[in-house]
Write a protein that holds these residues in place. Structure first.
Motif, PDB file in Angstrom:
ATOM      1  N   GLN A   6     -64.745 -97.661 -15.867  1.00  0.00           N
ATOM      2  CA  GLN A   6     -64.558 -98.992 -15.284  1.00  0.00           C
ATOM      3  C   GLN A   6     -63.146 -99.504 -15.551  1.00  0.00           C
ATOM      4  N   LYS A  10     -60.199-100.389 -12.819  1.00  0.00           N
ATOM      5  CA  LYS A  10     -59.495-101.673 -12.820  1.00  0.00           C
ATOM      6  C   LYS A  10     -57.991-101.470 -12.842  1.00  0.00           C
ATOM      7  N   SER A 115     -68.604-112.344  -3.279  1.00  0.00           N
ATOM      8  CA  SER A 115     -67.521-112.565  -4.235  1.00  0.00           C
ATOM      9  C   SER A 115     -66.399-111.557  -4.027  1.00  0.00           C
ATOM     10  N   THR A 117     -64.842-109.592  -6.151  1.00  0.00           N
ATOM     11  CA  THR A 117     -65.076-108.322  -6.848  1.00  0.00           C
ATOM     12  C   THR A 117     -66.067-107.458  -6.090  1.00  0.00           C
ATOM     13  N   ALA A 118     -67.185-108.058  -5.681  1.00  0.00           N
ATOM     14  CA  ALA A 118     -68.197-107.318  -4.923  1.00  0.00           C
ATOM     15  C   ALA A 118     -67.628-106.857  -3.588  1.00  0.00           C
ATOM     16  N   ASN A 121     -65.450-103.778  -4.081  1.00  0.00           N
ATOM     17  CA  ASN A 121     -66.256-102.588  -4.354  1.00  0.00           C
ATOM     18  C   ASN A 121     -66.971-102.095  -3.102  1.00  0.00           C
ATOM     19  N   ARG A 183     -68.588 -97.651  -9.491  1.00  0.00           N
ATOM     20  CA  ARG A 183     -68.257 -98.957  -8.902  1.00  0.00           C
ATOM     21  C   ARG A 183     -69.518 -99.805  -8.761  1.00  0.00           C
ATOM     22  N   ALA A 186     -70.699-100.932 -12.228  1.00  0.00           N
ATOM     23  CA  ALA A 186     -69.805-101.926 -12.815  1.00  0.00           C
ATOM     24  C   ALA A 186     -70.140-103.340 -12.364  1.00  0.00           C
ATOM     25  N   THR A 187     -70.737-103.474 -11.184  1.00  0.00           N
ATOM     26  CA  THR A 187     -71.096-104.796 -10.663  1.00  0.00           C
ATOM     27  C   THR A 187     -72.599-105.025 -10.715  1.00  0.00           C
ATOM     28  N   LEU A 207     -76.151-104.452  -4.406  1.00  0.00           N
ATOM     29  CA  LEU A 207     -75.473-105.268  -5.411  1.00  0.00           C
ATOM     30  C   LEU A 207     -76.212-106.586  -5.557  1.00  0.00           C
ATOM     31  N   GLU A 210     -74.582-112.942  -5.562  1.00  0.00           N
ATOM     32  CA  GLU A 210     -74.020-114.016  -6.409  1.00  0.00           C
ATOM     33  C   GLU A 210     -74.017-115.317  -5.625  1.00  0.00           C
TER      34      GLU A 210
END
Length: 210
Positions: A6, A10, A115, A117-118, A121, A183, A186-187, A207, A210
């Protein structure tokens, strides 16, 4: 090992952002300045042969600028942050179809907000999946779905190619698949890849919403 993976992902994304910024701000601006200067020279030259050479250089310069823009977009698609993952998928698959000749059909929920980040990914997993399909599947069609299912966001990618064997899925040398799994993990999500009953391959990413 998972935390290390992870962290590496990043770092890679941060490097992509930095390289993309350098290409855009430094190389991109320098090429644009050259383009402006070439146009100025062109207006003050009357020799036909010289004008023809300037035109050829200008055409090559335009292609170089376009190449830099494409590389910059591939490194870090700003369109994800500006217009959302749905528009980013549409943009990427249009270019993918033009480049590979594979037809891509989209079914994207335009309402869900995801989001950053999502979204990143999802985009990277889609990107890796399409790369693998173009290289190995011998497919002619790809279908991509993105929607909200209960409390999760689901990305589903299917193709009509030759499918994937179990040994390839579980191989520790399948770095692309391993990267996609990491990936997802990580989420807080899950990633699966399997051969379909009829033909082709099914890729699913889930995922938490959120």
């Amino acid at each position: 090992m998972r935390h290390l993976t992870q962290y590496i992902e990043k770092v890679r994304e941060n490097e992509r952002v930095a390289i993309s910024r350098e290409l855009h701000d430094d190389l991109g601006q320098a090429l644009t300045a050259i383009k402006i200067d070439m146009a100025t020279i062109r207006r003050n030259v009357y020799n036909v042969e010289v004008v023809a050479k300037i035109n050829r250089v200008s055409a090559l310069l335009n292609e170089t600028i376009k190449t830099v823009q494409n590389i910059t977009s591939q490194l870090r698609p700003q369109i994800i942050d500006d217009l959302g993952i749905q528009t980013a998928i549409e943009w990427y698959t249009d270019e993918y179809t033009e480049r590979t000749g594979l037809e891509v059909f989209l079914n994207l929920d335009p309402v869900i907000t995801i989001s950053p980040t999502a979204s990143l990914n999802i985009f990277r997993i889609m990107q890796e999946s399409l790369t693998n399909i173009a290289r190995h599947s011998m497919a002619t069609r790809v279908d991509i779905e993105l929607n909200k299912s209960g409390d999760s966001i689901k990305l589903r990618i299917t193709d009509n190619g030759i499918g994937i064997v179990e040994s390839e899925i579980n191989s520790k040398m399948s770095y692309g698949i391993l990267s996609m799994k990491e990936r997802a993990t990580a989420t807080g999500g899950t990633f699966t890849i399997n051969s379909r009953d009829s033909n082709g391959t099914l890729i699913e990413l889930n995922l938490p919403f959120e």
